[in-house]
Design an enzyme around this catalytic site. Structure first.
Site, PDB file in Angstrom:
ATOM      1  N   ASP A   1       0.960  -1.123   0.056  1.00 16.45           N
ATOM      2  CA  ASP A   1       0.076  -0.078  -0.060  1.00 16.45           C
ATOM      3  C   ASP A   1       0.833   1.401  -0.230  1.00 16.45           C
ATOM      4  OD1 ASP A   1      -2.002  -1.826   0.378  1.00 16.45           O
ATOM      5  OD2 ASP A   1      -1.976  -1.682   2.704  1.00 16.45           O
TER       6      ASP A   1
ATOM      7  N   GLU B   1     -11.048   0.485  -4.428  1.00 16.88           N
ATOM      8  CA  GLU B   1     -10.325   0.633  -3.024  1.00 16.88           C
ATOM      9  C   GLU B   1      -9.432   1.648  -3.275  1.00 16.88           C
ATOM     10  OE1 GLU B   1      -9.173  -2.738  -0.868  1.00 16.88           O
ATOM     11  OE2 GLU B   1      -7.955  -3.474  -2.727  1.00 16.88           O
TER      12      GLU B   1
END
Length: 552
Positions: free
Chosen positions: A13, A187
Site C-alpha cells: 500500500d 479501494e
C-alpha cells in the site's frame, strides 16, 4: 535501470509524496509495531528506511487478530502549511464482513516527528486519503464499505470535507465514484489536482491477481468523474474483465505467467523537480504453481508521463507493470542500507526491527549488557497480547539467518531462540527450553501451522548452558534449522519445512502481511526471565527472485 520491487518483503500500500528535493514513501504495517515505515530518497532510486509514524503510545493493537491494525497510510505534504499529514485506518474487526475501521489523521513539521495526537475522522470505510485543495479546503476520500444485501460489494468511493479548525469532518461522506473498470473491488482512492482537474486514482480488481491502478477526473471535486479511456493504467494482467459480482479479493484465475510482478495495484504518484512522473504500487512475487506469496505484498515503481489530453500513462506506452524501469535523471544520491549484520553495539535498537502489536523496545534492551540485545520473555508466541519477537522482514526466499544466544531456562515455561513467523497461528521456532524429561536444557523445534501445534519431540536434544549458535536456512521452497557450539561446525536439527506455506494464500488466520525472521523469548510464568543475543546476521540473496516451478 531500477529493478523492482524497490522495497522487498512486506511493504504494501505505498503512498509517495515530495517536499522540495526529498521524496518519501509510507507503507502499511497491520499488526506490526512500530507503525507506518517511511522511506526516503533524493534520486527515486536509492531509498533508506528513514523513520516510523506510530508507536503503541498512539495506537493500541494488542488483542487485535492478525491482518487487522494499521491499514493503507496516506502521506502528503501541504506546502502552504509546511506540514506533513498522515491519514491511516485502524482495522478493528472484519467479522461477518462488517469491517469496523477507525480512520485518523496526524501531522508533523518534521517527517521524523514528533507527530500530533491522532484526530478521529470517520469509520465509513478504509483506505482514507486527503487532498489539500488550492483554495485551502481539505477533502477526505475513502472506500465506503457496503454491508447491505443486494448492493455491489465491497462498496463505492466516498468524499467528505475536513475542517482543520474543528478537527472533524463536515457532515456525512457522500458517494462519488464506482470505478474506471468493471473489475470491481474498488479501494485505495487518492485525490490530486492538476490543471483544473481533480484526478481520482484507485485500485480495482481486489488486492489479488486481478489488481490494477485506474484513474478518473472531474472539474468538480464532487464529480461526476469520467474514467480514463485506457483504464487500467497499471496492472499485472492487461485486458478487460467484469468481476463486479465477485467480492473476493484474491482471484487466482488471473495469475499472469508472463509477468514477474503479480497483484500490481494500489498506486500513488509524484512529480519530480525535473517534471518526471513516477508511480509506486504494491506487487507480489508468488511461488508458482502454488500461487503463494511468502514475501507478502511488496513495493514497486513505474515511470509515467502525462499525455497531451491530460491522462497519466506508463512511459513505455503499455500498462503491464515492469520489473525494470528507467531511472530518474535526478543526481544519484546513495543512502544507508539496513545492515546484514547487527552486533547490537549501538546505543539504541535498529529501526528495522518490528514486533507484533507492541514496540520492540518494551522487551528488547541493548543497554542492559553492552554488545548484546537482552530480550525479556513474555507470553506464548500464539498470543495476541504481549509477545517477545524481535523480527525483521524477510526480503528473499534465499536467506541465512544466524544468531549467538546465551540463555539458561529454569522451568518448562521458559524458552528462547530463532523463529520464522507469519502470524500467531503460523510459525516455526527453534528453541532452547527446560526439559523436565531430560532434567535440564534442551533444543527442539515447535511449529504452528494454521493453529495446529506440533512439538517435534524427535528433535529434542540435551544442550549445555553455554553460548549457542542457532541458524535458519531458507533455500527457495525449503527451509531448515541448524545449531552449533562454535559457530563453525553446524548440526542440522529437524525436518525440512515448506517455505511456501508462509503466505497469505496458505495461512487461514491472517492475510495482507508477509514473513518475518527473528529472535524470541518467552517466560510464561513471571514475564521477566531473559535471553541475551550477541548478534543477528541476515544474509539474503535479493538478486534471486522466487524460483520457477521446476526449481527447488
Amino acid at each position: 535501470m531500477i529493478k523492482n520491487p524497490i522495497f522487498k518483503g512486506f511493504n504494501p500500500d505505498p503512498c509517495i509524496c515530495r517536499k522540495g528535493d526529498d521524496y518519501y514513501i509510507a507503507v502499511s504495517t497491520f499488526e506490526w509495531m512500530p507503525g507506518i515505515p517511511i522511506y526516503h530518497s533524493k534520486d527515486m532510486k536509492n531509498w533508506e528506511l528513514y523513520t516510523h509514524v506510530l508507536t503503541d503510545e498512539q495506537v493500541d493493537l494488542k488483542k487485535l487478530p492478525s491482518a487487522k491494525g494499521i491499514w493503507a497510510p496516506c502521506l502528503t505534504y501541504c506546502e502552504e502549511e509546511d506540514l506533513f499529514y498522515v491519514v491511516y485506518g485502524v482495522m478493528n474487526s472484519m467479522n461477518a464482513r462488517y469491517f469496523d475501521v477507525d480512520n485518523y489523521l496526524v501531522t508533523a513539521k518534521d517527517i521524523r516527528g514528533p507527530w500530533s495526537e491522532p484526530v478521529y475522522l470517520h469509520s465509513a470505510g478504509f483506505d482514507a486519503s486527503i487532498l489539500h485543495d488550492d483554495d485551502g479546503r481539505k477533502w477526505i476520500v475513502s472506500l465506503e464499505w457496503e454491508t447491505r444485501e443486494g448492493y455491489e460489494k465491497p462498496g463505492v468511493i466516498c468524499l467528505v470535507e475536513y475542517s482543520p479548525k474543528e478537527k472533524a469532518v463536515v457532515g456525512y461522506p457522500k458517494r462519488i465514484w464506482r470505478g474506471g473498470t468493471d473489475r470491481g473491488c474498488i479501494e485505495a482512492p487518492h485525490l490530486t489536482k492538476r490543471n483544473g482537474y481533480y484526478y481520482i486514482m484507485c485500485a480495482e480488481g481486489g488486492t489479488g491477481y486481478n489488481h490494477c491502478v485506474t484513474m478518473g477526473r472531474s472539474k468538480n471535486v464532487w464529480g461526476p468523474y469520467e474514467g480514463d479511456p485506457k483504464n487500467p493504467i497499471v496492472t499485472s494482467v492487461p485486458g478487460e474483465s467484469n468481476e463486479r459480482h465477485d467480492p473476493d479479493h484474491l482471484k487466482p484465475k488471473y495469475f499472469n505467467p508472463d509477468s514477474v510482478l503479480q497483484k500490481s495495484g494500489h498506486g500513488s504518484y509524484v512529480e519530480t523537480s525535473l517534471g518526471e512522473v513516477y508511480l509506486v504500487h504494491l506487487c507480489s512475487r508468488p511461488f508458482a504453481p502454488e500461487l503463494r506469496c511468502t514475501l507478502g505484498r511488496e513495493t514497486a515503481i513505474q515511470k509515467m508521463e502525462w499525455t497531451e489530453d491530460g491522462w497519466l500513462r506508463m512511459a513505455d506506452g503499455d500498462n503491464l507493470a515492469k520489473e525494470y524501469v528507467e531511472e530518474s535523471k535526478l543526481p544519484e544520491y546513495p543512502v544507508p542500507q539496513i545492515p546484514d549484520f547487527d552486533d547490537f553495539d549501538g546505543e539504541e535498537l535498529g529501526n528495522w526491527y518490528y514486533a507484533p502489536r507492541i514496540m520492540p523496545q518494551s522487551f528488547a534492551d541493548v543497554k542492559a549488557r553492552p554488545g548484546y540485545v537482552r530480550i525479556r520473555g513474555q507470553e506464548s508466541r500464539t498470543s495476541l497480547n504481549k509477545v517477545s519477537i524481535l523480527a525483521r522482514k524477510l526480503t528473499s526466499v534465499y536467506a541465512t539467518v544466524t544468531t549467538k544466544m546465551e540463555y539458561k531456562p529454569e522451568v518448562y515455561q521458559h524458552s528462547a531462540g530463532l523463529i520464522i513467523y507469519y502470524d500467531n497461528m503460523n510459525y516455526i521456532n527453534l528453541r532452547k527450553y527446560y526439559s523436565q524429561t531430560l532434567g535440564g536444557s534442551a533444543l527442539s523445534i515447535i511449529q504452528l501451522e494454521n493453529g495446529e501445534k506440533t512439538e517435534y519431540l524427535d528433535t529434542r536434544i540435551a544442550v549445555e548452558d553455554v553460548p549457542i549458535y542457532l541458524r535458519l536456512r531458507i533455500e527457495g521452497r525449503q527451509l531448515w534449522f541448524e545449531w552449533s557450539y562454535d559457530g563453525e561446525n553446524y548440526t542440522r536439527i529437524g525436518r525440512t519445512f515448506d517455505t511456501t506455506k508462509f503466505s497469505d494464500e496458505y495461512c487461514k488466520y491472517g492475510e495482507f502481511t508477509g514473513t518475518f525472521v527473528g529472535l524470541t523469548c518467552a517466560d510464561r510464568v513471571l514475564h521477566k526471565h531473559y535471553a541475551d543475543f550477541d548478534f543477528f546476521s541476515y544474509e539474503a540473496d535479493e538478486e534471486k527472485g522466487v524460483p520457477a516451478p521446476e526449481e527447488k
